[in-house]
Design an enzyme around this catalytic site. Structure first.
Site, PDB file in Angstrom:
ATOM      1  N   GLY A 181      53.017  32.175  12.252  1.00 50.76           N
ATOM      2  CA  GLY A 181      52.573  33.384  12.921  1.00 50.76           C
ATOM      3  C   GLY A 181      51.860  34.335  11.976  1.00 50.76           C
ATOM      4  O   GLY A 181      52.286  34.532  10.830  1.00 50.76           O
ATOM      5  N   HIS A 223      58.129  33.037  18.366  1.00 53.21           N
ATOM      6  CA  HIS A 223      58.408  31.631  18.049  1.00 53.21           C
ATOM      7  C   HIS A 223      57.967  30.729  19.204  1.00 53.21           C
ATOM      8  O   HIS A 223      57.420  29.634  18.984  1.00 53.21           O
ATOM      9  CB  HIS A 223      59.908  31.415  17.837  1.00 53.21           C
ATOM     10  CG  HIS A 223      60.519  32.255  16.760  1.00 53.21           C
ATOM     11  ND1 HIS A 223      61.374  33.296  17.026  1.00 53.21           N
ATOM     12  CD2 HIS A 223      60.405  32.214  15.412  1.00 53.21           C
ATOM     13  CE1 HIS A 223      61.775  33.848  15.892  1.00 53.21           C
ATOM     14  NE2 HIS A 223      61.202  33.215  14.895  1.00 53.21           N
ATOM     15  N   GLN A 280      52.487  35.297   4.388  1.00 52.52           N
ATOM     16  CA  GLN A 280      53.086  33.954   4.384  1.00 52.52           C
ATOM     17  C   GLN A 280      52.032  32.905   4.739  1.00 52.52           C
ATOM     18  O   GLN A 280      51.955  31.839   4.117  1.00 52.52           O
ATOM     19  CB  GLN A 280      54.249  33.914   5.377  1.00 52.52           C
ATOM     20  CG  GLN A 280      54.899  32.558   5.541  1.00 52.52           C
ATOM     21  CD  GLN A 280      56.219  32.655   6.247  1.00 52.52           C
ATOM     22  OE1 GLN A 280      57.252  32.823   5.620  1.00 52.52           O
ATOM     23  NE2 GLN A 280      56.219  32.551   7.571  1.00 52.52           N
ATOM     24  N   SER A 313      62.819  38.985  15.027  1.00 53.30           N
ATOM     25  CA  SER A 313      64.272  38.809  15.149  1.00 53.30           C
ATOM     26  C   SER A 313      64.997  40.064  14.673  1.00 53.30           C
ATOM     27  O   SER A 313      66.082  40.389  15.140  1.00 53.30           O
ATOM     28  CB  SER A 313      64.736  37.613  14.308  1.00 53.30           C
ATOM     29  OG  SER A 313      64.006  36.459  14.651  1.00 53.30           O
ATOM     30  N   GLY A 365      65.272  30.969  13.285  1.00 51.45           N
ATOM     31  CA  GLY A 365      66.103  31.104  14.479  1.00 51.45           C
ATOM     32  C   GLY A 365      66.097  32.496  15.069  1.00 51.45           C
ATOM     33  O   GLY A 365      65.266  33.328  14.738  1.00 51.45           O
ATOM     34  N   HIS A 385      62.433  34.163  19.688  1.00 56.87           N
ATOM     35  CA  HIS A 385      61.855  35.112  20.644  1.00 56.87           C
ATOM     36  C   HIS A 385      60.465  34.608  21.030  1.00 56.87           C
ATOM     37  O   HIS A 385      60.047  33.518  20.606  1.00 56.87           O
ATOM     38  CB  HIS A 385      61.820  36.521  20.047  1.00 56.87           C
ATOM     39  CG  HIS A 385      61.154  36.602  18.705  1.00 56.87           C
ATOM     40  ND1 HIS A 385      59.801  36.412  18.529  1.00 56.87           N
ATOM     41  CD2 HIS A 385      61.661  36.815  17.459  1.00 56.87           C
ATOM     42  CE1 HIS A 385      59.504  36.535  17.252  1.00 56.87           C
ATOM     43  NE2 HIS A 385      60.606  36.766  16.572  1.00 56.87           N
TER      44      HIS A 385
HETATM   45  P1  AMP Z   1      60.920  33.598  11.299  1.00 54.21           P
HETATM   46  O1  AMP Z   1      61.956  32.956  12.165  1.00 54.21           O
HETATM   47  O2  AMP Z   1      60.943  35.079  11.331  1.00 54.21           O
HETATM   48  O3  AMP Z   1      60.912  33.021   9.900  1.00 54.21           O
HETATM   49  O4  AMP Z   1      59.528  33.203  11.915  1.00 54.21           O
HETATM   50  C1  AMP Z   1      59.179  31.864  12.128  1.00 54.21           C
HETATM   51  C2  AMP Z   1      57.737  31.800  12.475  1.00 54.21           C
HETATM   52  O5  AMP Z   1      57.484  32.576  13.650  1.00 54.21           O
HETATM   53  C3  AMP Z   1      56.838  32.374  11.364  1.00 54.21           C
HETATM   54  O6  AMP Z   1      55.673  31.570  11.261  1.00 54.21           O
HETATM   55  C4  AMP Z   1      56.519  33.737  11.884  1.00 54.21           C
HETATM   56  O7  AMP Z   1      55.293  34.261  11.405  1.00 54.21           O
HETATM   57  C5  AMP Z   1      56.434  33.472  13.374  1.00 54.21           C
HETATM   58  N1  AMP Z   1      56.597  34.721  14.113  1.00 54.21           N
HETATM   59  C6  AMP Z   1      57.592  35.622  14.012  1.00 54.21           C
HETATM   60  N2  AMP Z   1      57.369  36.689  14.797  1.00 54.21           N
HETATM   61  C7  AMP Z   1      56.181  36.466  15.404  1.00 54.21           C
HETATM   62  C8  AMP Z   1      55.378  37.201  16.327  1.00 54.21           C
HETATM   63  N3  AMP Z   1      55.768  38.373  16.787  1.00 54.21           N
HETATM   64  N4  AMP Z   1      54.206  36.656  16.710  1.00 54.21           N
HETATM   65  C9  AMP Z   1      53.800  35.452  16.248  1.00 54.21           C
HETATM   66  N5  AMP Z   1      54.514  34.711  15.384  1.00 54.21           N
HETATM   67  C10 AMP Z   1      55.678  35.207  14.959  1.00 54.21           C
END
Ligand code: AMP
Length: 293
Positions: free
Chosen positions: A147, A37, A153, A186, A31, A34
């Site tokens: 991402g 996501h 990950q 985030s 969540g 941005h």
């Molecule tokens: P998170 O909410 O931080 O767990 O991220 C959820 C997904 O969004 C994960 O697969 C992250 O790698 C991806 N993500 C977060 N930030 C970015 C970014 N700046 N560019 C591309 N993917 C992202």
């Protein structure tokens, strides 16, 4: 867009989608959505009949001194963002819906975690693998979108899918950045104004390292020193690591060969930022990171 909060309702939906022969793209998130996501959601929208995303801040992947309690949350805004990206179903379970009892069985990641964040955040990837095993079982997607900002990950999910025979296509998506190069995250909201103005130095430092490789540098130690020096000079943050490894296996290398990752984590006052770039021995960036294992 429909919000689903119980595992049972999600399972009923998934059965229905399977009966209808619909392909499902899944975007798991924590969540505070941005553009990073959103890019994953857009990729899923393009390739699937149905897009399911989840918002779940997973306590299992946070260490005792990490930011689980203070992780930024804004459900109302997230609903608007997901809706604007044409997500069909948003899964928003509470912690006790996902973990009603203490788990008898959890995942333990053995490979690809002894370096980078895995080495610094004990148990983090075990928590990631555990929640994803659950989500992959509940949602049974055809494709999952992750991402490359979190490249370790992606490497772990790649191993999870292979080792546990999930019939899922893993689709890594390149890192989305602010106009000055800072990777969107985030956690960027935690940065002070001064820290924010320094934070793009992480990407610049990594690009500096990559340029050295383009110019013919092959010595890993020298590249790491140069990148670290750049970050120390340009920011007040404390370097957690700078490393150069094979990707996706994340093994040590003496000389640059094949596909490598140059990655860093830097601790600022209230935010720990990570970034990485993946390239080959000529310094050319690689986006199809899982195609040459
Ligand atoms: P998170 O909410 O931080 O767990 O991220 C959820 C997904 O969004 C994960 O697969 C992250 O790698 C991806 N993500 C977060 N930030 C970015 C970014 N700046 N560019 C591309 N993917 C992202």
């Amino acid at each position: 867009m429909k919000c689903i909060r119980s595992v049972e309702d999600m399972q009923v939906l998934v059965k229905q989608l399977q009966r209808e022969g619909k392909s499902v793209g899944f975007v798991p998130t924590m969540g505070f959505l941005h553009e990073g996501h959103q890019t994953l959601m857009q990729a899923a929208r393009k390739e699937n009949d149905v897009v399911i995303s989840s918002i779940f801040v997973n306590p299992l992947q946070f260490g005792p001194n990490e930011d689980f309690e203070t992780y930024p949350r804004d459900e109302a805004r997230d609903l608007e963002v997901a809706q604007s990206e044409k997500v069909d179903f948003l899964f928003l379970p509470q912690v006790d819906e996902v973990y009603p009892n203490k788990l008898s069985i959890t995942m333990k990641v053995n490979d690809r975690v002894d370096k980078l964040c895995g080495a610094k955040r004990e148990g983090h990837f075990d928590g990631v693998a555990t929640i994803l095993t659950k989500l992959f079982n509940i949602i049974a997607p055809d494709r999952v979108y992750f991402g490359l900002k979190d490249a370790q990950q992606v490497a772990v999910v790649d191993a999870l899918i292979q080792d546990y025979n999930f019939p899922i296509d893993l689709r890594p998506v390149p890192t989305v950045r602010e106009s000055d190069g800072l990777a969107k995250s985030s956690r960027n909201v935690y940065l002070s104004t001064e820290e924010r103005s320094e934070a793009n130095a992480l990407f610049q430092a990594l690009e500096h390292g990559r340029n050295l490789v383009s110019e013919g540098e092959t010595n890993k130690k020298r590249i790491i020193e140069e990148v670290s020096h750049f970050i120390n000079k340009q920011t007040h943050g404390k370097i957690d690591y700078v490393d150069l490894l094979t990707y996706p296996h994340l093994e040590d290398l003496e000389e640059i060969q094949g596909q490598v990752i140059l990655a860093t984590a830097v601790q600022f006052n209230s935010a720990r930022l990570i970034d990485n770039i993946i390239f080959d021995k000529s310094g050319s960036k690689i986006t199809e990171v899982l195609s040459r294992q």
